[in-house]
Design a protein around this motif. Structure first.
Motif, short mmCIF file in Angstrom:
data_model
loop_
_atom_site.label_atom_id
_atom_site.label_comp_id
_atom_site.label_asym_id
_atom_site.label_seq_id
_atom_site.Cartn_x
_atom_site.Cartn_y
_atom_site.Cartn_z
N GLU A 30 -6.04 0.89 -3.85
CA GLU A 30 -5.08 0.44 -4.58
C GLU A 30 -3.95 0.24 -3.94
N GLU A 31 -3.47 1.21 -2.90
CA GLU A 31 -2.06 1.29 -2.33
C GLU A 31 -2.08 0.05 -1.31
N GLU A 32 -3.15 -0.16 -0.66
CA GLU A 32 -3.36 -1.37 0.30
C GLU A 32 -3.32 -2.58 -0.33
N ALA A 33 -3.94 -2.68 -1.60
CA ALA A 33 -3.76 -3.95 -2.46
C ALA A 33 -2.20 -4.34 -2.73
N LEU A 34 -1.50 -3.31 -3.18
CA LEU A 34 -0.28 -3.32 -3.55
C LEU A 34 0.61 -3.94 -2.15
N CYS A 35 0.37 -3.21 -0.98
CA CYS A 35 1.20 -3.70 0.16
C CYS A 35 0.61 -5.06 0.63
N GLU A 65 -0.68 3.02 12.60
CA GLU A 65 -0.26 3.69 11.39
C GLU A 65 0.43 2.75 10.44
N PRO A 66 -0.33 2.43 9.42
CA PRO A 66 0.49 1.47 8.37
C PRO A 66 1.13 2.42 7.49
N LEU A 67 2.24 2.00 7.03
CA LEU A 67 2.88 3.02 6.06
C LEU A 67 3.51 1.85 5.06
N ALA A 68 3.35 2.54 3.68
CA ALA A 68 4.23 1.94 2.67
C ALA A 68 5.85 2.40 2.68
N ILE A 69 6.66 1.57 2.22
CA ILE A 69 8.04 1.87 2.01
C ILE A 69 8.22 1.96 0.70
#
Length: 167
Positions: A30-35, A65-69
């Motif tokens: 879900e977090e990946e889809a948002l990104c 390392e991918p990261l959400a902001i």
């Protein structure tokens, strides 16, 4: 990998114009889809790979390392970034830094860059951080230069290389 939010350290050069952000590891589909849904402005789309491409690259590389902001005050997703260790030169690279078109111009890019630099300082690797930037992306070049990155004269795959020594 980050387990929870990474808060920017209280650096003396933090400006009131930089809204506080935190960086979060992408731990769910879900977090990946948002990104993946984040977008830069149309006039910027040639400057950076899509987040979907970046996540594919990260899945293929143990060094990325991918990261959400996320905005500290609201928790809202405002951008995406990805860094990696280059094992050949033992240095860190910022592969991606993007702020969604709906959140640009508010200081989130600078805040995210500062939070990332604080995070990178805690990781193994050499003292420097490098990144590549499209020569026509004047806004990004100005941002990076104002945060201590220097153009080296190197060009890799059409991108200008900028480096900053960690302090």
């Amino acid at each position: 990998m980050l387990k929870g939010p990474l808060l920017p350290r209280g650096e003396s050069n933090m400006s009131n114009l930089c809204p506080p952000v935190f960086l979060v590891s992408l731990s769910s589909p879900e977090e990946e889809a948002l990104c993946r849904a984040l977008r830069v402005r149309d006039d910027q789309s040639d400057f950076i790979a899509s987040n979907a491409e970046s996540l594919e690259q990260a899945a293929d590389s143990p060094w990325c390392e991918p990261l959400a902001i996320r905005a500290m005050q609201t928790g809202e997703l405002v951008g995406f970034l990805m860094h990696a260790l280059d094992p050949d030169e033992n240095s860190r690279w910022i592969y991606r830094l993007m702020i969604d078109r709906n959140h640009q111009g508010r200081g989130y890019g600078r805040a995210a860059l500062r939070a990332l630099m604080a995070h990178l300082h805690t990781l193994p690797g050499g003292p420097g951080v490098a990144l590549g930037v499209d020569p026509e992306n004047i806004g990004a070049r100005r941002l990076y230069a104002s945060e201590g990155f220097v153009e080296t004269g190197e060009v890799i795959d059409g991108e200008l290389i900028m480096r900053r020594m960690s302090t």
